[in-house]
Design an enzyme around this catalytic site. Structure first.
Site, PDB file in Angstrom:
ATOM      1  N   HIS A   1      -9.686  -6.802   1.502  1.00  0.00           N
ATOM      2  CA  HIS A   1      -9.383  -7.076   0.093  1.00  0.00           C
ATOM      3  C   HIS A   1      -7.936  -7.501  -0.109  1.00  0.00           C
ATOM      4  O   HIS A   1      -7.073  -7.329   0.751  1.00  0.00           O
ATOM      5  CB  HIS A   1      -9.721  -5.858  -0.775  1.00  0.00           C
ATOM      6  CG  HIS A   1      -8.873  -4.642  -0.532  1.00  0.00           C
ATOM      7  ND1 HIS A   1      -7.675  -4.413  -1.178  1.00  0.00           N
ATOM      8  CD2 HIS A   1      -9.067  -3.564   0.280  1.00  0.00           C
ATOM      9  CE1 HIS A   1      -7.168  -3.253  -0.783  1.00  0.00           C
ATOM     10  NE2 HIS A   1      -7.984  -2.715   0.098  1.00  0.00           N
TER      11      HIS A   1
ATOM     12  N   CYS B   1      -8.979   0.701   4.270  1.00  0.00           N
ATOM     13  CA  CYS B   1      -9.408  -0.702   4.177  1.00  0.00           C
ATOM     14  C   CYS B   1      -8.291  -1.622   4.681  1.00  0.00           C
ATOM     15  O   CYS B   1      -7.145  -1.215   4.791  1.00  0.00           O
ATOM     16  CB  CYS B   1      -9.747  -1.055   2.735  1.00  0.00           C
ATOM     17  SG  CYS B   1     -11.256  -0.272   2.123  1.00  0.00           S
TER      18      CYS B   1
END
Length: 527
Positions: free
Chosen positions: A430, A449
């Site tokens: 992301h 992440c």
């Protein structure tokens, strides 16, 4: 001779208790028949075979009708020479009883039938173990780590070995089964390079403050010795305590090789890298060779490959690197998991739901201090019925009874885009609202992440549709602030992996072992 046979049998029993592999599944393929030549053959005692507790070994000798197979001198010499050279591939020759096999080979003409059969079994067992280790590693990552999500590699060692045996092509088997990746080959080259360095005896460098150009510091003497040793600085040096221009340029070269900010400033990161000994660097290379044997042997046609300690993402298409991106990865407490997967979906203007770990460790303590904490971050609290909850009505004793959702926007924690792929760790790629992080050299800063620099360009590239997803069309989608998801039609594999050493143009390259995995892995390899 009876004493020798008894001694060998005892050795087998002892070693098998410690090292024998688990029994293979009953569904093991039947091995092809072994073609025997005219050399001396004797019967193999199936009772001795059973002591190894290996179905693979039983199948091997079933293929020779329980007769010895290594009567040919050249074939035996090949096996022993390969086991001796296992050190060049980062493995330990004594894991394969190399010294014991050499002693038996030297006495082969004096061995009786029982001893000869035992020697034959030992050759087969240890060579097959070696081939297994080369193909898929000595250790199983799933037994070592909870966050390594790699499919187990399967290897029909009997099929491979017997085909090579029958065709007299044993001399190519070791090369053929090793990983074909460039990084693995660079690691083998690294091991060769580091073995060419002399023994090292340089004192630990200690400095409590940063050292900059033209500073005078006694630590500079040992810094110069290290730079000369690793050949980042050439020629001879007077070894004074002055941080001169020549040393400054050498430090920058050293920093670049180690993924540090190559500004010539000698701080804690540079000191730490300089203090690695030759032996420790060699162990690091060996640990990385093991890791690469765990990874899939074949790459997809198109893929993303992430090296977590290098903070880098590369897009590779048809063997050509088409995009390179800086990334931010998880901290040592919230590690980015090791994953092999397939990219599925691009989501523009994502919402962000606060995950349990961040809720517990970050949000709840902050909310207890300041009830407006979430509102300032554009995060809405919802109850189990989906109703919005006023922050002042929030029950701090039951924080898990709510969902916490951040609205889309430039300052959303996921930024303007995320890329989804199947995995068991609830992670994805992301954008980020901390875009300044990409300027740092140490980017182990996320909650697990992977954050990607300039992600909208990446999205345009992989969606690969100039009409629907041109830069202008993507900008329009972003401006709408509506969450929209699009399937990635082109097939991309994702390899989110971990390696801290390789070589490039005959230079050793290292990265900081941000999750402290190397030393422990090496120790386990040498158990």
């Amino acid at each position: 001779m009876k004493k020798l046979y008894f001694f060998l049998l005892v050795c087998i029993l002892i070693s098998c208790k410690k090292e024998a592999p688990k029994p293979a599944p009953v569904t093991i393929k039947k091995a092809p028949a072994i073609i025997l030549t005219d050399e001396r053959t004797v019967d193999v005692d199936t009772a001795v075979l059973s002591t190894f507790k290996s179905e693979t070994l039983k199948q091997f000798y079933a293929s020779s009708q329980n007769k010895t197979v290594w009567g040919n001198l050249k074939k035996r010499q090949y096996v022993i020479s390969q086991l001796e050279k296992s050190e060049e591939l980062g493995l330990n020759p004594e894991d394969y009883k190399t010294s014991q096999l050499k002693k038996l080979e030297n006495r082969i003409s004096k061995l009786n039938d029982a001893d000869l059969a035992t020697y034959d079994i030992l050759l087969t067992y240890n060579f097959e173990k070696y081939l297994e280790h080369l193909y898929k590693g000595k250790l199983d990552p799933k037994k070592l780590y909870t966050d390594w999500d790699l499919e187990e590699k399967t290897f029909d060692v009997n099929n491979v070995l017997i085909k090579a045996f029958n065709k007299n092509k044993l001399d190519s088997i070791v090369d053929n089964i090793q990983p074909k990746s460039i990084t693995y080959k660079q690691l083998l080259k690294s091991l060769e390079i580091i073995n060419s360095f002399p023994d090292e005896d340089i004192q630990t460098i200690e400095s409590l403050k940063k050292i900059t150009l033209n500073d005078t510091n006694n630590a500079v003497i040992n810094i110069k010795k290290k730079l000369l040793f690793w050949k980042d600085m050439s020629g001879k040096d007077s070894l004074t305590n002055k941080y001169d221009q020549k040393t400054f340029e050498a430090v920058k070269k050293f920093q670049e090789r180690h993924g540090l900010a190559d500004d010539g400033v000698i701080g804690p990161g540079t000191i730490s890298a300089l203090n690695y000994s030759k032996e420790r660097r060699k162990q690091q290379i060996i640990a990385n060779l093991e890791r690469w044997r765990w990874y899939p042997a074949e790459f997809a046609e198109n893929y993303f490959i992430i090296n977590i300690p290098d903070y880098s993402l590369k897009v590779v298409e048809n063997q050509d690197t088409t995009l390179v991106r800086n990334i931010v990865v998880g901290t040592s407490k919230r590690k980015t998991p090791i994953i092999t997967s397939v990219l599925k979906t691009v989501v523009f203007n994502p919402t962000w739901t606060v995950p349990p770990t961040i809720l517990k460790e970050d949000v709840v303590p902050a909310m207890k201090r300041n009830r407006n904490y979430l509102a300032k971050k554009n995060i809405t609290i919802y109850d189990t019925s989906g109703n919005v909850v006023d922050p002042h009505a929030w029950n701090e004793n039951k924080p898990n009874n709510y969902r916490y959702v951040q609205s889309p926007g430039y300052n959303n924690s996921l930024g303007l885009m995320k890329i989804l792929f199947p995995n068991h760790h609830s992670v994805y790629l992301h954008d980020t609202n901390h875009r300044n992080y990409f300027e740092r050299s140490n980017r182990s800063l996320s909650s697990g992440c992977v954050r990607v620099e300039n992600p909208l360009e990446l999205a345009e590239h992989i969606l690969d549709d100039p009409e629907r997803f041109s830069k202008e069309k993507i900008d329009t989608i972003i401006a709408s602030k509506k969450t929209m998801s699009f399937k990635i039609t082109k097939k991309y594999a994702l390899y989110q992996w971990y390696w801290t050493a390789w070589s490039k143009k005959n230079q050793l390259i290292f990265r900081a072992d941000i999750y402290n995995l190397d030393s422990d892995l090496y120790a386990r390899l040498r158990d």
